[in-house]
Enzyme design. Structure first.
Site, PDB file in Angstrom:
ATOM      1  N   GLU A  18      -8.954  -4.705  -5.271  1.00  0.00           N
ATOM      2  CA  GLU A  18      -8.370  -3.859  -4.229  1.00  0.00           C
ATOM      3  C   GLU A  18      -9.416  -2.996  -3.524  1.00  0.00           C
ATOM      4  O   GLU A  18      -9.433  -2.880  -2.296  1.00  0.00           O
ATOM      5  CB  GLU A  18      -7.310  -2.935  -4.848  1.00  0.00           C
ATOM      6  CG  GLU A  18      -6.140  -3.635  -5.513  1.00  0.00           C
ATOM      7  CD  GLU A  18      -4.960  -3.833  -4.585  1.00  0.00           C
ATOM      8  OE1 GLU A  18      -5.097  -3.594  -3.369  1.00  0.00           O
ATOM      9  OE2 GLU A  18      -3.887  -4.233  -5.083  1.00  0.00           O
ATOM     10  N   HIS A  69      -7.836  -5.339  -0.995  1.00  0.00           N
ATOM     11  CA  HIS A  69      -6.621  -4.671  -0.542  1.00  0.00           C
ATOM     12  C   HIS A  69      -6.197  -5.169   0.844  1.00  0.00           C
ATOM     13  O   HIS A  69      -6.976  -5.139   1.796  1.00  0.00           O
ATOM     14  CB  HIS A  69      -6.873  -3.163  -0.484  1.00  0.00           C
ATOM     15  CG  HIS A  69      -5.663  -2.329  -0.255  1.00  0.00           C
ATOM     16  ND1 HIS A  69      -4.645  -2.226  -1.166  1.00  0.00           N
ATOM     17  CD2 HIS A  69      -5.307  -1.528   0.793  1.00  0.00           C
ATOM     18  CE1 HIS A  69      -3.713  -1.403  -0.697  1.00  0.00           C
ATOM     19  NE2 HIS A  69      -4.090  -0.971   0.485  1.00  0.00           N
ATOM     20  N   SER A 118       0.839  -1.186   0.000  1.00  0.00           N
ATOM     21  CA  SER A 118       0.000   0.000   0.000  1.00  0.00           C
ATOM     22  C   SER A 118       0.883   1.250   0.000  1.00  0.00           C
ATOM     23  O   SER A 118       1.723   1.393  -0.883  1.00  0.00           O
ATOM     24  CB  SER A 118      -0.971  -0.043   1.183  1.00  0.00           C
ATOM     25  OG  SER A 118      -2.004   0.903   1.029  1.00  0.00           O
TER      26      SER A 118
END
Length: 501
Positions: free
Chosen positions: A307, A402, A187
């Site tokens: 995600e 995600h 991330s």
């Protein structure tokens, strides 16, 4: 037990065994506390110590810049005196081992190296694992030069360079090979990994990169940075001369205001992120990679199948609105509307096409652009997509979204007990265990050989090339797919932020 007492360049530290065969050393300072006159300034050298330093416990995390909904009136989490790192190493003596240098995520606003327990990863990958704290929010991601405070650009990037310099000078004492350092993160940590590809001061401090859900996208121009600084000063009702003395609570609440108002055409959803300042970060990461800044480095890029699903909920998370604003600002309302309509024609069954569009805008297309740029510059690059749905909340409900890869990478079988501060996780099921083991083998191969491996049936992991776009799908049936989601990728051909046909 070997390795329990290590002399470093700054002084001795004493660590603890996490139940042999892995040892740990925590809260080792790699720079002086960035407080007082050092707030917003580059990291300063650590003051040496002579007595044995207890390295058995994690140090304070960086100041956490929580969302506006939780900030006002709440106690401040973290401390400005936070520039420490943690080390895990196998206890068994051996030739110097490769090093995994991990940068935590958290939208450049929150997170900590202490959230990650590197003991299992160190053991299964036969590597030295390092996690690091760096300054967050306005303390780490601004440049105050336009308001007459020189030498303040990108403190967080400079923190990470200082930590990498510490690794170069000290990691041999922990059994690590300073000539085989893999830079990695997920991330915002993945975005910082790709940003460091473009930082001249970081060149030579790491030797390959593993990027998880964070390609070369999130940087501010000087004009955007100036807007962030001006909004912060306005929210604080202060001047730059007084900024170093502003209480952390007030700074936190003002930063929350900046983040909450960042979803416009100026900031495009990004409240605080690295700044292309012309010195620390001379140009945008993608431009640097395109010109060959990383051609000497093996690069493995990965993303997750869906995600954006993690950000669903009432009300929608700012990342959804911010990505939408970024798309509209970059492409214009007419083109964005046309693209949105086109996504409806290629949508997966029973899936909101808007989510696919935002997925690709934020994650997939930037990842492909980075891979294309690395290949075109003559570098080695591999590509993967994580499709496994972990059997723990919220992934069991939301799917492969995600962070799913992050939880499997750092998992300590038989449970998902890898990230500190989260509720107790359920046991890993057979599919979870198999995927985690496969992922660990792939990472181990990358750390040791410079190429990911561990595919079943003796399959070689092919490099990514635009002619076939080989992508390894990581789930309970690992396989190689060529140009997955081709229809969606081609919708971006010829657009700003698009990819090659």
């Amino acid at each position: 037990m070997p390795g329990m007492h290590v002399e470093t360049l700054t002084g001795p530290v004493r660590g603890t065994a996490e139940g042999c065969p892995v040892l740990s050393w925590k809260s080792i300072p790699y720079a002086a506390p960035p407080t007082g006159e050092l707030r917003f300034r580059p990291p300063a050298p650590v003051k040496p110590w002579t007595a044995v330093r207890d390295a058995a416990r994690y140090g304070p995390q960086a100041v956490q810049f929580t969302p506006a909904s939780r900030a006002s009136g709440q106690d401040v989490e973290g401390e400005e005196d936070c520039l420490t790192l943690n080390v895990w190493a196998p206890a068994e003596p051996a030739a110097p081992r490769p090093v995994l240098f991990w940068i935590h995520g958290g939208a450049f606003l929150h997170g900590s190296g202490s959230l990650y327990d590197g003991a299992w990863l160190s053991e299964v990958c036969d590597a030295v694992v390092v996690t690091v704290n760096y300054r967050l929010g306005p303390l780490g991601f601004m440049d105050l030069g336009h308001v007459a405070m020189a030498d303040t650009a990108n403190p967080a990037l400079r923190d990470l360079v200082a930590a990498l310099e510490w690794v170069r000078g000290n990691i041999a004492s922990f059994g690590g090979d300073a000539g085989r350092v893999t830079l990695s993160g997920q991330s915002a940590g993945g975005m910082l990994t790709t940003t460091l590809l473009a930082v001249p001061a970081a060149r030579g401090l790491f030797h390959q990169a593993l990027v998880l859900s964070g390609a070369a996208r999130n940087v501010h121009t000087p004009d955007q940075n100036a807007e962030v600084v001006d909004r912060l000063l306005t929210a604080l009702d202060t001047t730059v001369d007084q900024l170093a003395d502003v209480p952390v609570r007030a700074l936190r609440d003002a930063a929350a205001h900046v983040v909450a108002t960042a979803g416009d055409e100026v900031l495009r959803g990004d409240g605080f992120c690295p700044v292309v300042d012309g010195a620390v970060l001379p140009r945008a990461p993608l431009a640097a990679v395109s010109s060959g800044a990383a051609r000497h480095l093996p690069v493995w890029i990965s993303h997750v199948s869906h995600e954006m699903d993690i950000f669903l909920g009432p009300p929608p998370a700012p990342v959804l609105a911010g990505t939408d604003a970024a798309g509209r600002a970059t492409l214009g309302e007419k083109t964005w509307a046309t693209l949105s309509h086109a996504y409806a024609t290629v949508a997966e069954a029973d899936r909101d096409p808007r989510l696919d569009l935002l997925d690709d805008t934020m994650w997939l297309i930037p990842a492909i652009r980075l891979a294309e740029a690395q290949h075109a510059a003559g570098g080695q690059v591999w590509f993967s997509r994580f499709d496994h749905v972990p059997g723990l909340p919220p992934y069991d409900r939301l799917g492969a979204t995600h962070g799913a890869d992050n939880r499997c990478l750092w998992a300590h079988p038989p449970a998902f007990n890898n990230l500190a501060g989260l509720p107790p996780a359920p046991p890993m099921g057979p599919a979870d265990l198999a995927v985690a083991a496969r992922l660990h083998r792939a990472v181990r191969a990358f750390l040791h050989t410079g190429a990911p491996g561990g595919l079943p049936d003796g399959l070689d992991w092919p490099r990514y090339e635009p002619r076939d776009r080989a992508t390894v799908i990581l789930d309970d049936r690992p396989r190689i797919v060529y140009d997955p989601r081709r229809e969606r990728r081609l919708l971006w051909a010829g657009l700003p932020g698009g990819t090659a046909p």
